[in-house]
Design an enzyme around this catalytic site. Structure first.
Site, short mmCIF file in Angstrom:
data_model
loop_
_atom_site.label_atom_id
_atom_site.label_comp_id
_atom_site.label_asym_id
_atom_site.label_seq_id
_atom_site.Cartn_x
_atom_site.Cartn_y
_atom_site.Cartn_z
N GLU A 172 -53.47 -0.43 1.53
CA GLU A 172 -55.21 -0.45 1.58
C GLU A 172 -55.84 -0.28 0.27
O GLU A 172 -56.98 -0.90 -0.56
CB GLU A 172 -55.77 0.58 2.25
CG GLU A 172 -55.89 0.46 3.40
CD GLU A 172 -54.34 1.49 3.92
OE1 GLU A 172 -53.98 0.96 3.61
OE2 GLU A 172 -54.85 0.96 5.59
N ASP A 194 -52.11 2.10 6.67
CA ASP A 194 -52.16 2.91 7.36
C ASP A 194 -51.15 3.23 8.75
O ASP A 194 -51.59 1.90 9.03
CB ASP A 194 -53.90 4.37 7.51
CG ASP A 194 -53.46 4.03 5.73
OD1 ASP A 194 -53.22 4.49 5.22
OD2 ASP A 194 -54.91 4.22 5.58
N ASP A 217 -52.74 3.98 11.64
CA ASP A 217 -53.92 4.58 12.30
C ASP A 217 -53.83 3.22 12.88
O ASP A 217 -53.40 1.75 12.15
CB ASP A 217 -54.81 5.63 12.22
CG ASP A 217 -55.51 5.45 10.83
OD1 ASP A 217 -55.24 3.51 10.35
OD2 ASP A 217 -56.61 5.57 10.66
N GLU A 256 -56.30 1.31 12.50
CA GLU A 256 -57.83 0.64 11.55
C GLU A 256 -56.39 0.15 10.72
O GLU A 256 -56.63 -1.87 10.47
CB GLU A 256 -58.59 1.16 10.64
CG GLU A 256 -59.92 1.91 11.16
CD GLU A 256 -60.52 0.26 12.19
OE1 GLU A 256 -60.60 -0.70 11.51
OE2 GLU A 256 -61.72 0.33 13.01
N TYR A 302 -55.62 11.72 -1.23
CA TYR A 302 -56.32 11.09 -0.27
C TYR A 302 -57.66 11.86 0.87
O TYR A 302 -56.97 12.75 0.63
CB TYR A 302 -55.76 10.12 0.02
CG TYR A 302 -56.63 8.68 0.96
CD1 TYR A 302 -57.58 7.59 -0.45
CD2 TYR A 302 -57.27 7.92 2.32
CE1 TYR A 302 -57.99 7.05 0.13
CE2 TYR A 302 -58.24 7.36 2.88
CZ TYR A 302 -58.96 6.73 1.41
OH TYR A 302 -59.65 5.49 1.15
N ARG A 339 -60.38 10.70 2.24
CA ARG A 339 -61.56 10.09 3.60
C ARG A 339 -59.98 10.43 4.68
O ARG A 339 -58.58 9.46 5.03
CB ARG A 339 -61.58 9.24 3.83
CG ARG A 339 -62.48 8.70 2.39
CD ARG A 339 -62.68 6.88 2.77
NE ARG A 339 -62.51 6.38 2.24
CZ ARG A 339 -62.79 6.40 0.89
NH1 ARG A 339 -64.01 6.60 0.41
NH2 ARG A 339 -61.77 5.16 0.05
N HIS A 391 -53.18 10.13 7.59
CA HIS A 391 -52.44 10.54 5.33
C HIS A 391 -52.63 12.21 6.16
O HIS A 391 -52.40 12.60 6.65
CB HIS A 391 -53.70 10.49 4.87
CG HIS A 391 -54.20 9.42 4.56
ND1 HIS A 391 -55.85 8.25 5.17
CD2 HIS A 391 -53.94 8.25 3.88
CE1 HIS A 391 -55.76 7.57 4.79
NE2 HIS A 391 -54.60 6.87 3.96
#
Length: 782
Positions: free
Chosen positions: A9, A82, A84, A86, A287, A289, A332
């Site tokens: 990403e 990632d 997850d 999304e 990271y 977020r 993360h």
DNA sequence: CAGTGAGCGAGCTTCCGCTTGACTT
């Protein structure tokens, strides 16, 4: 061209990973999502099973073109977004948009960015988890349906350009309801009694402060108690010692970092994220977020070494934290320094401060508990025996509390701050005392205190609450805060507060004395307060869409998204079940509900007897004289800044119709004072001059009006650096951001290192021509 | 940028979650 293309990403992540992989690998970034629902319409075909209409947005076309080119030349494309919901969807959108084929594509995930973790991931690829992708599609489509069907209802029934959504509307609700709680809160006084005793410690005189745990409801009761204590004797009756421990807080997530940076550094949520992003991009932290409190084995090892080297074995304690946040997806690690052995970094002052906070929190999270000893001393009150009247003890007893730190542990580094504004006084070390010891009273005080209304949210405490409710994601906390302010549902406010008197009754040398003292109350700083619009929109939405406004709505649909992710539910069937009744409500509300203006009758205009209302109009809160149904057209006036529908009086409202006011003449032109969209102003010869902060438009006179005009003219003169006789359109001006060139309606930046005064007309035109060559920036409004 | 507000109707506004630029008037 490399044999392998890896896509992640974020470009910063790509750079790091590329270092760990050999020359056979190119690592590129998708810059987040690459496709989204079409913005133009609903973007979802309801008739065709809610089929989403995905579009590659303009700013992503270049990214896609570049990735397509790289993918073409690669033998294998590794989708490493990632793990997850999304992230899985991003991989799927890449697969679709880049037109990859299954043989060529591998999906991998890693939980930490280390060489071993990445190499391990490469060895164990899988395919895209379509159930997880479907869960994301359901989330996306649901949010679109809610947002794009609800907002237009508001445009029709309340005011244009408003918005509603699963997340923002609930955030506003929290703030509105907190304000209501405060409004309905009854502040009641009570009396707290404390005593100061003299301690003789081998000739050294010290003091001991003790409190009465019970409080008195009235002044009479407090005075009666103090009277009872005249001539009394005070004896230590009980000494209790209890060991206690304190645990360090877990490592930072986005939400806890925002909270602590707000409390300890005074950063706004967006400032924290901006600086964290800088630290991340320069490789200093992981990271920013994330909702995970997990530390990688690598980090755990670094922290351990750091603690033992600096503080010794006693200070180290291995800990594994578990995320408790609702709906956490944990793609993360926690937010931590990339290299924990680096206690200091280079950078701006803000970067250093935030890094230091992250470093301390991370290291402290692996340190030992602090051990304390808490002491509670009870002090009896009794009349002296020789008074013969009463030798019994009173039922009230004083209590003194003390705390001794036996072992500091993690406190050596870091202690999490509390949200509460007035924290309890810190108890320190108590002097040595023995049971039966008599304590001479220096003085006793009964102080009037007041019950505290609930505290308004600030940015960070709102984020905390949203996270508790499982609403919003780490990447959206900061944007949510800005959206609800941009829509003018809430404002961030500072208020100076007012003075309040409180009573103090003192007992000293067996005499009672009363006095009145002053304190400040009600001052706020950076607190979120709802606007009239916010209050009315909230009321409207709760009335018609209580299900969406339910604090548990997100949690409920999240459960269903989980079902979809596990393959137990089909995504568009879930959406259909939701959409049916929802859409019916939308239609029903449009058909049956009246315009919702929150109209409130203030009274009647004295001269005409016409009704005076305050309500929400097309441009915000306004006052109206006369009914809309009557023959005669009603008159309107907007509320001034600082006035609210809640608090405006009939007189305030009538005053708003005293404009425009003619206050005199100047240079042969009339001076008119009025209140416009941007506040009160003076109008003179078709020019507008804003009134100062302290000017009252109702009472301002000719002299002051002229003064304002002259002030503005002076400022305008100073604004002009240079003009040219040959071309009057071209000007060099001094603006908010320094000197610039103005030609007609367009403005241009002056190149660095150029002295504005030395510019010639030719220079200016050349700079303008250069400026025009650059692609015009898409101009954002507001 | 500055006197709006009824009603008519054109055409506009709007969601959440993933990411970083470009560059200000």
């Amino acid at each position: 061209m490399a044999k392998n293309l890896v896509i992640v990403e974020s470009p910063a992540k790509a750079k790091t990973i590329e270092r760990f992989l050999g020359s056979d690998f190119t690592v590129k970034s998708s810059f987040g999502h690459v496709r989204d629902l079409s913005k133009k319409q609903l973007g979802v075909d309801i008739e065709k099973g809610f089929k989403p209409n995905y579009i590659v947005s303009d700013d992503k076309k270049k990214v896609i073109a570049d990735l397509k080119k790289s993918a073409k030349g690669a033998e294998t494309v590794w989708l490493a977004t990632d793990e997850d919901r999304e992230g899985e969807a991003i991989s799927w959108h890449l697969f679709e948009t880049l037109k990859l084929n299954e043989e060529q594509t591998k999906r991998i995930v890693f939980h930490e960015i280390t060489k071993t973790a990445i190499q391990e991931a490469i060895k164990t690829p899988r395919s895209i988890d379509l159930n997880l992708v479907d869960a994301q599609q359901a989330r996306r489509v649901l949010d679109r349906l809610v947002g794009f069907e609800l907002s237009p209802v508001l445009w029709r029934k309340v005011k244009p350009a408003l918005s509603a959504g699963r997340v923002q509307s609930v955030a506003v609700r929290l703030i509105v309801e907190r304000e209501e709680e405060i409004k309905n809160f009854k502040i009641t006084p009570f009396y707290r009694v404390s005593a100061l005793f003299e301690i003789n410690e081998n000739g050294k005189i010290t003091e001991l402060k003790a409190e009465l745990p019970s409080r008195f409801k009235s002044k009479e009761q407090a005075v009666a108690f103090l009277n009872k204590c005249i001539g009394a004797e005070y004896t230590v009756s009980k000494i209790e010692k209890k060991p206690a421990e304190k645990k360090p807080a877990p490592p930072f997530t986005t939400s806890t970092l925002q909270q602590e940076a707000s409390r300890k550094l005074g950063f706004s949520v967006s400032k924290t994220m901006l600086i964290a992003q800088q630290l991340y991009e320069s490789g200093k932290i992981t990271y920013m977020r994330t909702d995970s409190v997990n530390l990688s084995n690598l980090a755990l090892g670094m922290a351990k070494k750091e603690i033992i080297d600096n503080f010794g074995e006693d200070y180290y304690q291995f800990r594994q934290y578990k995320t408790s946040a609702k709906g956490a997806q944990e793609a993360h690690e926690a937010i931590r320094p990339t290299y924990i052995d680096k206690q200091e970094i280079s950078g701006t002052a803000d970067q250093k401060k935030l890094y230091n906070l992250i470093w301390k929190r991370t290291v402290a999270s692996q340190m030992s508990n602090a051990r304390l000893e808490k002491t509670t001393v009870t002090i009896d009150i009794s009349k002296k025996a020789n008074t013969l009247i009463d030798i019994s003890k009173t039922k009230e007893k004083f209590v003194a509390k003390g705390e001794v730190l036996l072992f500091d542990g993690f406190l050596k580094l870091y202690l999490e701050s509390l949200d509460d504004e007035d924290q309890e006084e810190k108890s320190g070390v108590l002097p040595p005392l023995t049971i039966g010891q008599k304590l001479p009273l220096i003085k006793m005080e009964a102080v009037e205190r007041f019950t505290q209304p609930p505290i308004r949210y600030n940015e960070a405490t709102l984020v905390k609450k949203l996270e508790e409710l499982g609403i919003g994601r780490p990447s959206t906390y900061a944007p949510i805060i800005s959206t609800i302010q941009k829509r003018e549902y809430v404002t961030k406010e500072d208020r100076p507060g007012q003075e309040r008197n409180y009573q103090v009754i003192e007992l000293k040398n067996d005499a009672i004395k009363e006095s009145v003292k002053k304190e400040k109350t009600g001052q706020i700083k950076g607190k979120l307060v709802p606007t009239d619009i916010g209050i009315i929109v909230n009321r409207f939405l709760i009335q018609h869409f209580d299900n969406i406004m339910d604090y548990n709505f997100t949690a409920k649909v999240e459960k269903e998204f989980d079902e979809i992710a596990m393959g137990r539910k089909v995504w568009n069937e879930m959406i259909r079940e939701f959409y049916g009744p929802f859409h019916e409500r939308v239609e029903n509300t449009i058909k049956t509900s009246e315009k919702f203006s929150g109209a409130k009758l203030l009274g009647q205009e004295p001269e005409t007897g016409k009704n005076v209302f305050v309500k929400i109009g097309r441009f915000g809160p306004m006052v109206q004289i006369g009914d809309t149904e009557s023959e005669e057209k009603p008159r309107f006036a907007a509320l001034k800044k600082g006035q609210t529908m809640e608090s405006i009086t009939l007189q305030d409202a009538l005053d708003l119709f005293k404009f425009p006011r003619n206050v005199g003449t100047y240079e042969g032109g009339e001076l008119t004072v009025a209140i416009g969209r941007f506040g009160p102003y003076v109008r003179h010869q078709n020019k507008f001059y804003s009134l100062g902060k302290n000017d009252d438009p109702l009472t301002i006179d000719e002299t002051r009006a002229i003064e304002i005009i002259e002030e503005k003219r002076k400022k305008d003169r100073e604004k002009i650096i240079k003009t040219f006789e040959e071309n009057k359109e071209v000007q060099v001006l001094n603006g908010r951001w320094g000197p610039y060139i103005s030609i007609g309606k367009k403005n241009y930046k002056i190149p660095k290192g150029t002295e504005p005064k030395s510019l010639t007309l030719e220079d200016c035109l050349k700079i303008a021509a250069e400026g025009d060559k650059k692609p015009a920036k898409s101009r954002r409004r507001k």
